[in-house]
Design an enzyme around this catalytic site. Structure first.
Site, PDB file in Angstrom:
ATOM      1  N   ARG A 142       0.851  -1.194   0.000  1.00  0.00           N
ATOM      2  CA  ARG A 142       0.000   0.000   0.000  1.00  0.00           C
ATOM      3  C   ARG A 142       0.884   1.241   0.000  1.00  0.00           C
ATOM      4  O   ARG A 142       1.590   1.516   0.962  1.00  0.00           O
ATOM      5  CB  ARG A 142      -0.915  -0.021   1.233  1.00  0.00           C
ATOM      6  CG  ARG A 142      -1.910   1.128   1.326  1.00  0.00           C
ATOM      7  CD  ARG A 142      -2.877   0.850   2.485  1.00  0.00           C
ATOM      8  NE  ARG A 142      -3.857   1.906   2.641  1.00  0.00           N
ATOM      9  CZ  ARG A 142      -3.802   2.859   3.578  1.00  0.00           C
ATOM     10  NH1 ARG A 142      -2.791   2.873   4.449  1.00  0.00           N
ATOM     11  NH2 ARG A 142      -4.733   3.778   3.662  1.00  0.00           N
ATOM     12  N   SER A 174     -12.901  -3.940  -0.519  1.00  0.00           N
ATOM     13  CA  SER A 174     -13.335  -3.472   0.798  1.00  0.00           C
ATOM     14  C   SER A 174     -14.849  -3.329   0.807  1.00  0.00           C
ATOM     15  O   SER A 174     -15.439  -2.862  -0.171  1.00  0.00           O
ATOM     16  CB  SER A 174     -12.702  -2.112   1.120  1.00  0.00           C
ATOM     17  OG  SER A 174     -11.300  -2.216   1.157  1.00  0.00           O
ATOM     18  N   LYS A 213      -6.098   4.716   8.880  1.00  0.00           N
ATOM     19  CA  LYS A 213      -6.870   5.235   7.753  1.00  0.00           C
ATOM     20  C   LYS A 213      -7.834   6.289   8.277  1.00  0.00           C
ATOM     21  O   LYS A 213      -8.774   5.991   8.996  1.00  0.00           O
ATOM     22  CB  LYS A 213      -7.627   4.089   7.065  1.00  0.00           C
ATOM     23  CG  LYS A 213      -7.958   4.378   5.626  1.00  0.00           C
ATOM     24  CD  LYS A 213      -8.515   3.156   4.927  1.00  0.00           C
ATOM     25  CE  LYS A 213      -8.894   3.502   3.488  1.00  0.00           C
ATOM     26  NZ  LYS A 213      -9.628   2.442   2.820  1.00  0.00           N
TER      27      LYS A 213
END
Length: 227
Positions: A42, A111, A140
């Site tokens: 990521r 997701s 996040k």
């Protein structure tokens, strides 16, 4: 390459926030040596060339450990390095479009925060779902919290594997027991730890115990069958 529930047990999502004097390669290697079963690279702010170079290195490392390797969001990077797949969020490319670009043999994770999103992702070809945030998380900023009833409902509604993400660590992983998930995705619980290898070992042991606890629906079904 496709993934089963076993590969999704301890799903590590990289984050360079805690590199210090280490490298991302070294941190991922430590996670793999400790027992991580899946790696997601990521990167939100890395330049394309640096991202490509890093992706190639991490892909080779994952291949050595025979662990699936996917890229977060970027189908272009995944195609360029021939990664095992991609993980996309609700605001990214839709699973069906990703499948058309990557082909049938690649892993697609999506997701989801609701049963509707989960069913749609499955319909469009997702191989697994990442559901959360199941606990408050600092990794996040825009994470939406998903309660345990929704996690159970999603697990009961789909046929593909479901992993939980968001704020999970050694101190709370057992709270997910009986939800129907097959694994956990973690960021800071691994990469913010002083000893990543040991953190991975502990998390894997705890998660193995957690997933063995039957879901409430399965337990009820089992009781009915015995009668």
């Amino acid at each position: 390459m496709k993934c089963g529930k076993e590969e999704l047990l301890l799903y590590a999502v990289t984050d360079r926030s805690w590199l210090g004097e280490s490298t991302l390669y070294q941190q991922v290697q430590d996670a793999l040596e400790g027992g991580a079963t899946f790696i997601q690279l990521r990167e939100k702010d890395l330049e394309t060339e640096a991202f490509l170079e890093e992706a190639r290195e991490i892909k080779a490392l994952c291949k050595k450990y025979q662990v699936p390797f996917v890229i977060n969001d970027s189908v272009e990077i995944a195609l360029a390095v021939d990664a095992d797949g991609v993980h996309v969020g609700q605001s990214d490319m839709e699973a069906g479009d990703v499948r058309r670009r990557l082909g049938e043999d690649k892993i697609i994770g999506v997701s989801a925060q609701t049963v509707e999103q989960a069913l749609l992702a499955q319909k469009h070809g997702a191989d697994y779902l990442g559901v959360g945030a199941v606990f408050p998380t600092g990794s996040k900023a825009d994470a939406i919290e998903v309660d345990m009833e929704t996690v159970k409902a999603i697990c009961g509604a789909v046929d593909i594997p479901v992993i939980a993400i968001g704020g999970i660590g050694a101190g709370n992983v057992m709270e997910l027991a009986g939800s129907g998930i097959c694994g956990i995705a973690v960021i800071s619980a691994l990469f913010a730890q002083q000893d990543i290898k040991e953190a991975a070992r502990e998390l894997k042991t705890l998660t193995e115990a957690m997933v063995k606890v039957p879901s409430e629906d399965a337990a009820v079904s089992g009781l009915q069958e015995k009668r």
